[in-house]
Write an enzyme that holds these catalytic residues in place. Structure first.
Site, PDB file in Angstrom:
ATOM      1  CG  MET A  45      -1.761  -1.209   1.105  1.00 36.43           C
ATOM      2  SD  MET A  45      -3.488  -0.881   1.811  1.00 36.43           S
ATOM      3  CE  MET A  45      -2.786  -0.754   3.651  1.00 36.43           C
ATOM      4  CG  LEU A  48       7.118   1.308  -0.785  1.00 38.28           C
ATOM      5  CD1 LEU A  48       7.934   0.945  -2.142  1.00 38.28           C
ATOM      6  CD2 LEU A  48       6.248   0.146  -0.546  1.00 38.28           C
ATOM      7  CG  HIS A  49       8.491   0.050   5.835  1.00 35.89           C
ATOM      8  ND1 HIS A  49       8.831  -1.293   5.935  1.00 35.89           N
ATOM      9  CD2 HIS A  49       7.130   0.228   6.109  1.00 35.89           C
ATOM     10  CE1 HIS A  49       7.748  -1.951   5.894  1.00 35.89           C
ATOM     11  NE2 HIS A  49       6.587  -1.011   6.143  1.00 35.89           N
ATOM     12  N   GLY A  51      11.340  -2.986   5.311  1.00 35.34           N
ATOM     13  CA  GLY A  51      10.451  -4.254   5.380  1.00 35.34           C
ATOM     14  C   GLY A  51      10.071  -4.511   3.861  1.00 35.34           C
ATOM     15  CG  HIS A  52       6.791  -2.062   2.067  1.00 35.88           C
ATOM     16  ND1 HIS A  52       7.005  -1.014   2.770  1.00 35.88           N
ATOM     17  CD2 HIS A  52       5.758  -2.712   2.146  1.00 35.88           C
ATOM     18  CE1 HIS A  52       5.542  -0.822   3.087  1.00 35.88           C
ATOM     19  NE2 HIS A  52       4.813  -1.898   3.084  1.00 35.88           N
ATOM     20  N   GLY A 164       4.792 -10.577   3.954  1.00 40.39           N
ATOM     21  CA  GLY A 164       5.601 -10.401   5.217  1.00 40.39           C
ATOM     22  C   GLY A 164       4.867 -11.100   6.355  1.00 40.39           C
ATOM     23  CG  ASP A 167       0.619  -7.411   7.762  1.00 36.16           C
ATOM     24  OD1 ASP A 167      -0.051  -6.849   8.115  1.00 36.16           O
ATOM     25  OD2 ASP A 167       1.693  -6.826   6.883  1.00 36.16           O
ATOM     26  CD  GLN A 170      -1.780  -9.014   3.737  1.00 34.84           C
ATOM     27  OE1 GLN A 170      -2.817  -8.082   3.973  1.00 34.84           O
ATOM     28  NE2 GLN A 170      -0.681  -8.871   3.555  1.00 34.84           N
ATOM     29  NE  ARG A 204      -2.496   1.357   9.912  1.00 34.22           N
ATOM     30  CZ  ARG A 204      -2.761   0.378   9.358  1.00 34.22           C
ATOM     31  NH1 ARG A 204      -1.950  -0.429   9.110  1.00 34.22           N
ATOM     32  NH2 ARG A 204      -3.904   0.446   8.668  1.00 34.22           N
TER      33      ARG A 204
HETATM   34  P1  AMP Z   1       1.619  -3.040   3.309  1.00 38.73           P
HETATM   35  O1  AMP Z   1       2.064  -2.026   2.409  1.00 38.73           O
HETATM   36  O2  AMP Z   1       1.440  -2.701   4.885  1.00 38.73           O
HETATM   37  O3  AMP Z   1       0.215  -3.599   3.044  1.00 38.73           O
HETATM   38  O4  AMP Z   1       2.424  -4.464   3.317  1.00 38.73           O
HETATM   39  C1  AMP Z   1       2.863  -4.854   2.066  1.00 38.73           C
HETATM   40  C2  AMP Z   1       3.486  -6.150   2.437  1.00 38.73           C
HETATM   41  O5  AMP Z   1       4.902  -5.907   3.070  1.00 38.73           O
HETATM   42  C3  AMP Z   1       2.874  -7.174   3.195  1.00 38.73           C
HETATM   43  O6  AMP Z   1       3.188  -8.604   2.738  1.00 38.73           O
HETATM   44  C4  AMP Z   1       3.408  -6.921   4.384  1.00 38.73           C
HETATM   45  O7  AMP Z   1       3.436  -8.292   5.378  1.00 38.73           O
HETATM   46  C5  AMP Z   1       4.994  -6.849   4.341  1.00 38.73           C
HETATM   47  N1  AMP Z   1       5.585  -6.010   5.364  1.00 38.73           N
HETATM   48  C6  AMP Z   1       5.026  -4.976   6.026  1.00 38.73           C
HETATM   49  N2  AMP Z   1       5.922  -4.621   7.078  1.00 38.73           N
HETATM   50  C7  AMP Z   1       6.755  -5.549   6.857  1.00 38.73           C
HETATM   51  C8  AMP Z   1       7.784  -5.910   7.877  1.00 38.73           C
HETATM   52  N3  AMP Z   1       8.273  -4.952   8.773  1.00 38.73           N
HETATM   53  N4  AMP Z   1       8.575  -6.797   7.687  1.00 38.73           N
HETATM   54  C9  AMP Z   1       8.170  -7.868   6.588  1.00 38.73           C
HETATM   55  N5  AMP Z   1       7.374  -7.640   5.987  1.00 38.73           N
HETATM   56  C10 AMP Z   1       6.568  -6.350   5.915  1.00 38.73           C
END
Ligand code: AMP
Length: 298
Positions: A45, A48-49, A51-52, A164, A167, A170, A204
């Site tokens: 979404m 990006l950080h 983790g992404h 990831g 979640d 998910q 967030r």
């Molecule tokens: P989001 O943008 O929050 O919908 O996350 C997109 C993808 O990045 C999802 O598969 C999340 O589980 C993964 N994700 C988000 N934060 C992290 C994190 N800290 N470590 C690993 N994967 C992450």
């Protein structure tokens, strides 16, 4: 005579390409597949950080090209405030993805391009896991997740998709989704990337004050303590410990703490031999909702 070489040659460097329209994206993906390339996919979404980026890096290692979708999906938000306040940083996101060595394709559609004229969820039965935890506290959340991922999976038709463990619920829902929709996509789970204080990285987190950011470390610290005591303490004792620990913190409010079987995601009341468990926390720092989880046994 001195020759100045000012040209920097970056081997294997492809600037990212961006598509906002599904038909153009589909053409590019067909072209790549016709040349024998395998496609990885990371759904995000945006905002990006690291983790992404760890997901995108893994996808680049295992595929020839990677599609990263950036789309704040309205149907998975049950709280309009959260949807409106969700950070949107497409320019910075593009720059970050540009730092990765490999062929990255961004798909950043408007809702209409994915959903058509009706932005609504399909109702899914994921065998009950959708009604636990995030599903219980965010009504309709996994219908929204399932709907948008089904649309994205069909638009991109990747060989592999990366999600990831941050979640975790998910991730389990997505595994069911590809079964239900009969999609030949390998789902790959990736480890949680954390801040130096242990807080799970999240888009967030950008909305936290410095004090909230520091205090939010309680989430990961508590999960680690639960993991350390899992063999000795009963589940009710762990539950009581966690609730008391959070009640002493003025900045972070616990929404739920659960220990659940990783297959059913049903809350466990006592440990059973042969079952694999994870601990899950959702908590608020002001109006910012944070989630995290940790494996307890394997
Ligand atoms: P989001 O943008 O929050 O919908 O996350 C997109 C993808 O990045 C999802 O598969 C999340 O589980 C993964 N994700 C988000 N934060 C992290 C994190 N800290 N470590 C690993 N994967 C992450």
């Amino acid at each position: 005579m001195q020759i100045k070489l000012n040209i920097l040659i970056l081997l294997d460097f492809h600037p990212v390409s961006m598509f906002q329209k599904q038909d153009l994206l589909a053409k590019e993906i067909s072209r790549l597949k016709n040349e024998g390339n395998e496609i990885g996919f990371v759904a995000t979404m945006g905002a990006l950080h690291r983790g992404h980026l760890t997901l995108a890096e893994r996808a680049l290692e295992e595929n020839d090209a990677v599609v990263v979708s950036i789309f704040v999906n309205p149907t998975q938000f049950n709280n309009t405030g959260d949807l409106v306040n969700y950070p949107r940083t497409l320019e910075e996101d593009t720059q970050l993805l540009n730092t990765l060595p490999g062929n990255i394709i961004i798909y950043a559609p408007e809702p209409k391009d994915l959903y058509g004229d009706t932005v609504a969820s399909t109702h899914y039965n994921f065998g009950g896991i959708e009604n636990q935890m995030e599903g219980k506290y965010r009504e309709g959340h996994f219908d929204g997740v399932g709907t948008v991922l089904n649309l994205l999976f069909r638009a991109i038709a990747p060989h592999r998709a990366y999600f990831g463990e941050k979640d975790f619920q998910q991730l389990q829902v997505v595994r069911k989704l590809v079964d239900i929709e009969n999609l030949p996509i390998e789902i790959v789970g990736c480890a949680i990337a954390r801040e130096p204080n242990g807080l799970a990285m999240s888009s967030r987190n950008k909305r936290l004050t410095p004090l909230q950011f520091e205090e939010a470390a309680i989430i990961n610290e508590t999960l680690k303590i639960v993991q350390q005591h899992f063999n000795q303490w009963s589940i009710p004792k762990l539950q009581k410990y966690v609730e008391e620990r959070f009640s002493e913190n003025k900045h972070i409010t616990l929404e739920y703490f659960e220990i659940a079987n990783i297959e059913t995601l049903q809350p466990a009341l006592r440990k059973r031999k042969g079952n694999t468990y994870r601990a899950f926390i959702a908590a608020f720092a002001g109006d910012v909702r944070l989630i995290d989880n940790m494996a307890l046994n394997s």
